[in-house]
Motif scaffolding. Structure first.
Motif, mmCIF file in Angstrom:
data_model
loop_
_atom_site.group_PDB
_atom_site.id
_atom_site.type_symbol
_atom_site.label_atom_id
_atom_site.label_comp_id
_atom_site.label_asym_id
_atom_site.label_seq_id
_atom_site.Cartn_x
_atom_site.Cartn_y
_atom_site.Cartn_z
ATOM 1 N N ALA A 306 85.890 -102.835 102.173
ATOM 2 C CA ALA A 306 87.079 -103.682 102.277
ATOM 3 C C ALA A 306 87.829 -103.757 100.958
ATOM 4 O O ALA A 306 89.048 -103.798 100.927
ATOM 5 C CB ALA A 306 86.668 -105.087 102.719
ATOM 6 N N LEU A 307 87.095 -103.751 99.837
ATOM 7 C CA LEU A 307 87.749 -103.834 98.539
ATOM 8 C C LEU A 307 88.665 -102.652 98.318
ATOM 9 O O LEU A 307 89.820 -102.802 97.909
ATOM 10 C CB LEU A 307 86.674 -103.891 97.445
ATOM 11 N N LEU A 308 88.154 -101.461 98.595
ATOM 12 C CA LEU A 308 88.968 -100.265 98.413
ATOM 13 C C LEU A 308 90.162 -100.278 99.345
ATOM 14 O O LEU A 308 91.287 -99.969 98.952
ATOM 15 C CB LEU A 308 88.113 -99.019 98.657
ATOM 16 N N ASP A 309 89.919 -100.655 100.599
ATOM 17 C CA ASP A 309 91.026 -100.708 101.543
ATOM 18 C C ASP A 309 92.065 -101.727 101.088
ATOM 19 O O ASP A 309 93.264 -101.493 101.200
ATOM 20 C CB ASP A 309 90.512 -101.075 102.936
ATOM 21 N N ARG A 310 91.628 -102.864 100.578
ATOM 22 C CA ARG A 310 92.578 -103.900 100.169
ATOM 23 C C ARG A 310 93.430 -103.386 98.996
ATOM 24 O O ARG A 310 94.617 -103.673 98.904
ATOM 25 C CB ARG A 310 91.820 -105.157 99.758
ATOM 26 N N THR A 311 92.846 -102.645 98.091
ATOM 27 C CA THR A 311 93.616 -102.087 96.983
ATOM 28 C C THR A 311 94.694 -101.146 97.492
ATOM 29 O O THR A 311 95.846 -101.184 97.030
ATOM 30 C CB THR A 311 92.663 -101.336 96.027
ATOM 31 N N TYR A 312 94.361 -100.287 98.428
ATOM 32 C CA TYR A 312 95.362 -99.386 98.982
ATOM 33 C C TYR A 312 96.460 -100.155 99.713
ATOM 34 O O TYR A 312 97.625 -99.759 99.688
ATOM 35 C CB TYR A 312 94.698 -98.384 99.934
ATOM 36 N N VAL A 313 96.093 -101.272 100.368
ATOM 37 C CA VAL A 313 97.105 -102.081 101.048
ATOM 38 C C VAL A 313 98.103 -102.635 100.035
ATOM 39 O O VAL A 313 99.319 -102.632 100.262
ATOM 40 C CB VAL A 313 96.433 -103.224 101.836
ATOM 41 N N VAL A 314 97.611 -103.125 98.906
ATOM 42 C CA VAL A 314 98.503 -103.663 97.878
ATOM 43 C C VAL A 314 99.465 -102.582 97.398
ATOM 44 O O VAL A 314 100.678 -102.794 97.282
ATOM 45 C CB VAL A 314 97.679 -104.222 96.699
ATOM 46 N N ALA A 474 98.059 -109.752 90.363
ATOM 47 C CA ALA A 474 97.321 -108.485 90.238
ATOM 48 C C ALA A 474 95.919 -108.698 89.694
ATOM 49 O O ALA A 474 95.033 -107.874 89.935
ATOM 50 C CB ALA A 474 98.089 -107.529 89.333
ATOM 51 N N THR A 475 95.706 -109.771 88.957
ATOM 52 C CA THR A 475 94.398 -109.980 88.337
ATOM 53 C C THR A 475 93.675 -111.192 88.906
ATOM 54 O O THR A 475 92.695 -111.647 88.325
ATOM 55 C CB THR A 475 94.584 -110.174 86.818
ATOM 56 N N SER A 476 94.139 -111.712 90.053
ATOM 57 C CA SER A 476 93.491 -112.873 90.667
ATOM 58 C C SER A 476 92.623 -112.430 91.817
ATOM 59 O O SER A 476 92.316 -111.256 91.981
ATOM 60 C CB SER A 476 94.564 -113.866 91.140
ATOM 61 N N GLY A 477 92.258 -113.370 92.682
ATOM 62 C CA GLY A 477 91.437 -113.050 93.838
ATOM 63 C C GLY A 477 92.156 -112.143 94.802
ATOM 64 O O GLY A 477 93.353 -111.891 94.698
ATOM 65 N N LEU A 885 107.410 -103.389 85.582
ATOM 66 C CA LEU A 885 106.610 -104.466 86.188
ATOM 67 C C LEU A 885 105.733 -103.988 87.338
ATOM 68 O O LEU A 885 104.517 -104.213 87.312
ATOM 69 C CB LEU A 885 107.528 -105.596 86.631
ATOM 70 N N PRO A 886 106.281 -103.346 88.393
ATOM 71 C CA PRO A 886 105.394 -102.962 89.494
ATOM 72 C C PRO A 886 104.332 -101.957 89.064
ATOM 73 O O PRO A 886 103.198 -102.012 89.561
ATOM 74 C CB PRO A 886 106.352 -102.357 90.538
ATOM 75 N N ALA A 887 104.672 -101.058 88.141
ATOM 76 C CA ALA A 887 103.675 -100.075 87.694
ATOM 77 C C ALA A 887 102.528 -100.766 86.968
ATOM 78 O O ALA A 887 101.349 -100.480 87.211
ATOM 79 C CB ALA A 887 104.339 -99.037 86.791
ATOM 80 N N ILE A 888 102.854 -101.702 86.071
ATOM 81 C CA ILE A 888 101.810 -102.416 85.334
ATOM 82 C C ILE A 888 100.964 -103.256 86.288
ATOM 83 O O ILE A 888 99.728 -103.287 86.200
ATOM 84 C CB ILE A 888 102.443 -103.297 84.241
ATOM 85 N N ALA A 889 101.615 -103.931 87.240
ATOM 86 C CA ALA A 889 100.881 -104.776 88.182
ATOM 87 C C ALA A 889 99.919 -103.953 89.030
ATOM 88 O O ALA A 889 98.767 -104.348 89.253
ATOM 89 C CB ALA A 889 101.864 -105.536 89.068
ATOM 90 N N LEU A 890 100.370 -102.797 89.505
ATOM 91 C CA LEU A 890 99.497 -101.965 90.337
ATOM 92 C C LEU A 890 98.327 -101.401 89.534
ATOM 93 O O LEU A 890 97.221 -101.252 90.061
ATOM 94 C CB LEU A 890 100.307 -100.830 90.964
ATOM 95 N N ARG A 891 98.549 -101.093 88.261
ATOM 96 C CA ARG A 891 97.431 -100.632 87.433
ATOM 97 C C ARG A 891 96.412 -101.755 87.242
ATOM 98 O O ARG A 891 95.198 -101.511 87.232
ATOM 99 C CB ARG A 891 97.950 -100.154 86.081
ATOM 100 N N LYS A 892 96.889 -102.986 87.099
ATOM 101 C CA LYS A 892 95.957 -104.102 86.968
ATOM 102 C C LYS A 892 95.184 -104.313 88.265
ATOM 103 O O LYS A 892 94.003 -104.667 88.243
ATOM 104 C CB LYS A 892 96.718 -105.378 86.601
ATOM 105 N N GLN A 894 94.299 -101.960 90.326
ATOM 106 C CA GLN A 894 93.255 -100.938 90.353
ATOM 107 C C GLN A 894 92.132 -101.261 89.375
ATOM 108 O O GLN A 894 90.961 -101.003 89.659
ATOM 109 C CB GLN A 894 93.861 -99.575 90.030
ATOM 110 N N GLY A 895 92.483 -101.805 88.225
ATOM 111 C CA GLY A 895 91.442 -102.180 87.276
ATOM 112 C C GLY A 895 90.528 -103.249 87.826
ATOM 113 O O GLY A 895 89.312 -103.195 87.661
#
Length: 951
Positions: A306-314, A474-477, A885-892, A894-895
């Motif tokens: 689910a974690l991986l899927d949720r990242t792809y959804v974001v 990007a860095t919360s729950g 902004l969106p690029a930095i947020a998406l990298r966070k 993934q981190g």
């Protein structure tokens, strides 16, 4: 408004769209392109997603079930459809503790004592027929160029039970033992055709004639040779070291009339170690609560994906949302052009008694007409494109569609997306048109107003709020990350759009330092913020998309570059022994000679030996292991315990103890402990210090990671070979640790837990050695052609890929980023072109005045060029800021998704790192405005026709 008023507004909008065909076509194309993409993706996804009845045919053909023995003496729990290994195995041997005898259930004991085929026949309904599905090993078959690695299997393709699972698509099914069928990929790679002969290695005296092309509908890219039952697999020579057998452990099940395989029969067979895919169960599955596999999975928290899927959804939601916003902002200036050119018409409508709502309805009607038209065209083209490219799409994805699946609700939703896009793009021009002064509209005069400070303040608040929301989200729950990142990015970009009129005024202050042409263009842009702001926003949206994509790709590429671990120094030629069987080890001298004949200038050769303890692990024999350990005080306590810790305690320690958070990536393919000489240190690890070679010759080990080195010593842990106790229970092997004199030498690549010693030193310590390969370090990296030549020669000796050349990290993001940047640049140029057309339409009176006072004809060309360049320059600068902004947020995002107990700080930083591609950003900010200005100047006519000034 009344329906009649809307009907009139739509008629006027349709008429205006037909009059301005060029502008209408542009808006329709902008709406149609994303609709086409979404429609194509939807139809492709729906068609590629199999219905239960289609999935059953792919799994078992025309049979009633597919039965597989997972392991004798075990039991399993499974999902109703056990595809993709949706089952769990319970083995009593591994449940027993402290060497106690395993406790088998009566079913498990019967499974151990009975041959699987006979047991299956006893458990299935009387009269059932088992059709074996033997899967042979990978081997080599002759081709036009030499040998080709291929899978092997056996099946009677004249039996209709295979239809839908393995289909003959060309030729005729093999009718005798000398005939075979192959997949299309086999023919493409081998250069053979139907009617040609191919010989399997070890069976060269009995070649097979190819009579048919077959395909697995779920695996179109497989390379496979299919023969009749009993003609191939049992005759293959044993090259794996584990024996070759044709005994089947998987069957297709054909039932007699009236019999069925229900869920009760499935669970009964599970108790004996069988997994059963039943046609009736898959088509009519039991309730989830009645499936023990699901109950246990729900209890333990699912499968962990689910974690991986949720990242792809974001990521997907952010990309789609930003793309739709970009389309809205790009189409907005086109509607503004229409509204500006229809000022007099809209003024007449207001003068005749129409209120603001009527004026807005006319402009919004254009959004409805063009949005629906673009959506309908995109919808039709998307469906037609998937239908036209269906075969290519199936081949590219590697699987056939179930059927061409059109979902009406999905397509209606896509149509509504197009309509909403057109409406959103027309909202701002509609509001601006409804607020224009009627007299100014009729006389053609502008009513200039200063930018709204309230709107600018709102823009600042939206920009700050959106940025904070995206970065914090990007860095919360995980519960709201999608909405946080997507919403924050959209709010921030819309805030920048709201700020644009005010920022345009600030740009105007630069005019005092510019020459006449740019100063006139900048002044004109500032005076007419109503048309400049949407044009700048359109360019900003396009550039923001380009910058976001390039920052994301550059960061992703930098992550892979940091995570890449070289197998040796740059240019090293590395030869291994495939799967390490004794057969391949005996071939190693021939393999070395083959490489040296194929590639010239290799330099000194370093032979590598693997260090073992009590056995060599070849041909299925047991052996101990030898590994390098850090000093006691540097070890992670989780991995240095005799008794496994509680899972929660393990997670806590792994997350908090720095000793457990270590990057263990390593490059050498030869294992932890190898034997060789000083040439091996140079060729494999890049160590050129003579002192290290002298210490190695003197009997010391050479260690490369300081974490494993202390006081001139390194710790080796070695274990006795694994044995089984009573009832087959694995016995705990005896583990011993010893220290060895060592020296520390930095290597050219990460090598944690690796050491090199001489064969004599290994023998002195009680270990054994066996040849593992060779390494060369030539002065220049061999060409790809040289490597292919060596691979071809080695292919005649071994089935496996055993030769590699260390060429360093090979990036593929550069070409992708260049293509995306070019596409975004074209979109930005188009947006700047629209803005130039709008400026030219509004500047007719100024140009007429300039011509009347004696200005040269080229003034029109230069002014248009500067107007376009000014708008493009402002848009690119703002877009470069918004795209971060969106690029930095998406990298966070993934981190955060990559964070797991035990990950090292370096690895975590790599996965969330942000790299700014300054050359690409600089080229966008500088080159794009210059190119836009040059194209506008070239495509604008110099001759001007004088117009009568009105009013």
């Amino acid at each position: 408004m009344k329906p009649g008023a809307w009907r009139l507004a739509l008629r006027i909008a349709r008429r205006d769209a037909l009059r301005a065909k060029g502008r209408s076509a542009l808006v329709i194309a902008m709406v149609a392109l994303p609709v086409l993409g979404v429609t194509g993706a939807d139809v492709f996804f729906r068609s590629a997603t199999l219905e239960p009845a289609e999935r059953v045919v792919r799994t078992m053909g025309q049979a009633d079930g597919q039965l597989e023995m997972v392991e004798r003496g075990t039991s399993v729990t499974q999902a109703p459809d056990p595809g993709d290994h949706s089952y769990r195995v319970f083995d009593p041997k591994y449940e027993a503790k402290d060497g106690a005898a395993p406790r088998y259930t009566p079913e498990q004991q019967r499974s151990r004592d009975t041959e699987p085929t006979r047991l299956a026949q006893q458990l299935l309904p009387p009269g059932s027929t088992l059709v074996p599905e033997p899967q042979g090993p990978d081997t080599a078959a002759s081709s036009t160029e030499g040998l080709l690695t291929t899978r092997t299997s056996e099946a009677d393709l004249t039996d209709p039970v295979w239809h839908g699972r393995l289909d003959v698509v060309e030729g005729s099914a093999p009718a005798n033992d000398q005939q075979a069928a192959v997949t299309r990929e086999f023919l493409n790679r081998s250069g053979l055709r139907i009617g040609d002969r191919t010989a399997v290695r070890g069976l060269e005296s009995t070649p097979f004639t190819i009579t048919a092309v077959v395909e697995y509908p779920d695996d179109l890219k497989g390379t496979e040779l299919v023969t009749r039952p009993g003609t191939l697999i049992g005759k293959l020579p044993d090259t794996s070291g584990h024996g070759t057998t044709a005994a089947a452990t998987r069957w297709l099940v054909k039932l007699p009339a009236g019999a069925t395989l229900d869920w009760a029969k499935v669970t009964e067979l599970n108790g004996y170690g069988f997994v059963l895919a039943s046609r009736s169960v898959i088509l009519h599955p039991p309730a989830r609560a009645d499936v023990p596999f699901y109950v246990e999975m729900d209890r333990t928290g699912g499968s962990g994906t689910a974690l991986l899927d949720r990242t792809y959804v974001v990521i997907l939601a952010t990309v789609v949302g930003m793309a739709l916003l970009e389309i809205v902002l790009l189409a907005g200036p086109a509607f503004a052009v229409g509204a500006r050119r229809s000022r007099r018409q809209l003024g007449l409508l207001a003068a005749a008694g129409g209120d603001r709502a009527n004026v807005r309805a006319v402009v919004l009607g254009g959004g409805v007409v063009l949005g629906l038209t673009g959506a309908a065209i995109g919808l039709g083209l998307g469906i037609a494109l998937v239908g036209l490219l269906r075969t290519r799409a199936e081949e590219y994805s590697g699987a056939r569609f179930g059927h061409f699946n059109l979902q009406p609700l999905d397509l209606l939703g896509v149509l509504l997306v197009g309509l909403v896009t057109g409406l959103l793009a027309a909202i701002v021009p509609a509001v601006q048109a409804s607020r224009q002064d009627v007299v100014s509209a009729l006389t053609g005069r502008d009513s200039l107003k200063p930018p709204s400070r309230k709107l600018a303040l709102l823009g600042v608040l939206m920009l700050g709020t959106g940025t904070a929301l995206a970065l914090v989200g990007a860095t919360s729950g995980f519960s709201s990350r999608t909405l946080a990142v997507l919403g924050g990015s959209l709010i921030a970009e819309l805030g920048m759009v709201a700020l644009t009129p005010y920022l345009v005024g600030l740009f105007g202050k630069l005019g005092r330092w510019l020459s006449l042409g740019p100063r006139l263009a900048l002044r004109d842009s500032v005076r007419h913020r109503g048309r400049t702001a949407p044009a700048v926003a359109a360019v900003m949206a396009a550039v923001a998309g380009s910058v976001a994509v390039n920052v994301y790709l550059a960061s992703y590429d930098d992550q892979y570059r940091r995570e890449y671990v070289a197998a040796g120094p740059p240019g090293a030629v590395i030869l291994g022994t495939g799967y390490g069987t004794s057969t391949e080890t005996k071939l190693l001298p021939q393999m070395r000679d083959t490489v040296e004949r194929s590639i010239s200038g290799l330099g000194p050769r370093a032979d590598v030996s693997h260090v073992d303890y009590k056995g060599d692990c070849q041909d299925g024999t047991s052996c101990g292991y030898v590994e390098v350990m850090p000093p006691k005080e540097r070890r992670c306590p989780v991995f240095d315990r005799d008794v496994p810790a509680d899972p929660d305690e393990t997670k806590r320690v792994m997350s908090t103890d720095p000793r457990c958070q270590v990057n263990q990536r390593r490059g050498s393919q030869y294992g932890d402990v190898t034997a060789g000489d000083a040439t091996l240190l140079r060729n494999l690890y890049g160590v050129t210090d003579p002192a290290a070679g002298q210490a190695l010759t003197a009997g010391k080990a050479v260690v490369f990671d300081p974490r494993y080195y202390e006081d001139g010593k390194v710790v080796l842990r070695f274990s006795e070979p694994a044995t089984t106790g009573t009832g087959g229970t694995p016995a705990k092997p005896r583990i011993t640790e010893t220290t060895v004199d060592a020296v520390l030498a930095p290597s050219a690549m990460p090598a944690p837990g690796q050491i090199v010693m001489t064969p004599d030193t290994a023998t002195r310590l009680g270990f054994t050695t066996r040849p593992a390969g060779s390494v060369w370090l030539p002065g220049a990296t061999p060409s790809d052609g040289d490597q292919q030549k060596a691979d071809g020669a080695l292919g005649k000796l071994t089935d496996h890929t055993v030769l590699s050349v260390e060429r360093g990290y090979q990036s593929k993001a550069g070409l992708v980023g260049l293509g995306l940047a070019g596409f975004a640049g074209l979109v930005a140029l188009g947006a700047a072109g629209i803005a130039t057309g709008l400026a030219a339409a509004d500047s007719q009176r100024d140009l007429t005045t300039l011509a009347a006072v004696g200005a040269e004809p080229r003034i029109r060309r230069s002014l248009s060029g500067f107007q376009c360049g000014v708008i493009a320059a402002m848009g690119t600068l703002l877009g470069a800021v918004c795209g971060l902004l969106p690029a930095i947020a998406l990298r966070k995002v993934q981190g955060l998704a990559a964070d797991y107990p035990g990950i090292s700080p370096e690895e975590l930083a790599d996965k969330s790192s942000v790299v700014l591609p300054w050359p690409t950003i600089a080229a966008t900010v500088v080159v794009l405005p210059l190119l836009a200005a040059a194209l506008a100047a070239l495509l604008t006519r110099s001759r001007m026709s004088l117009l009568r000034r009105t009013g």
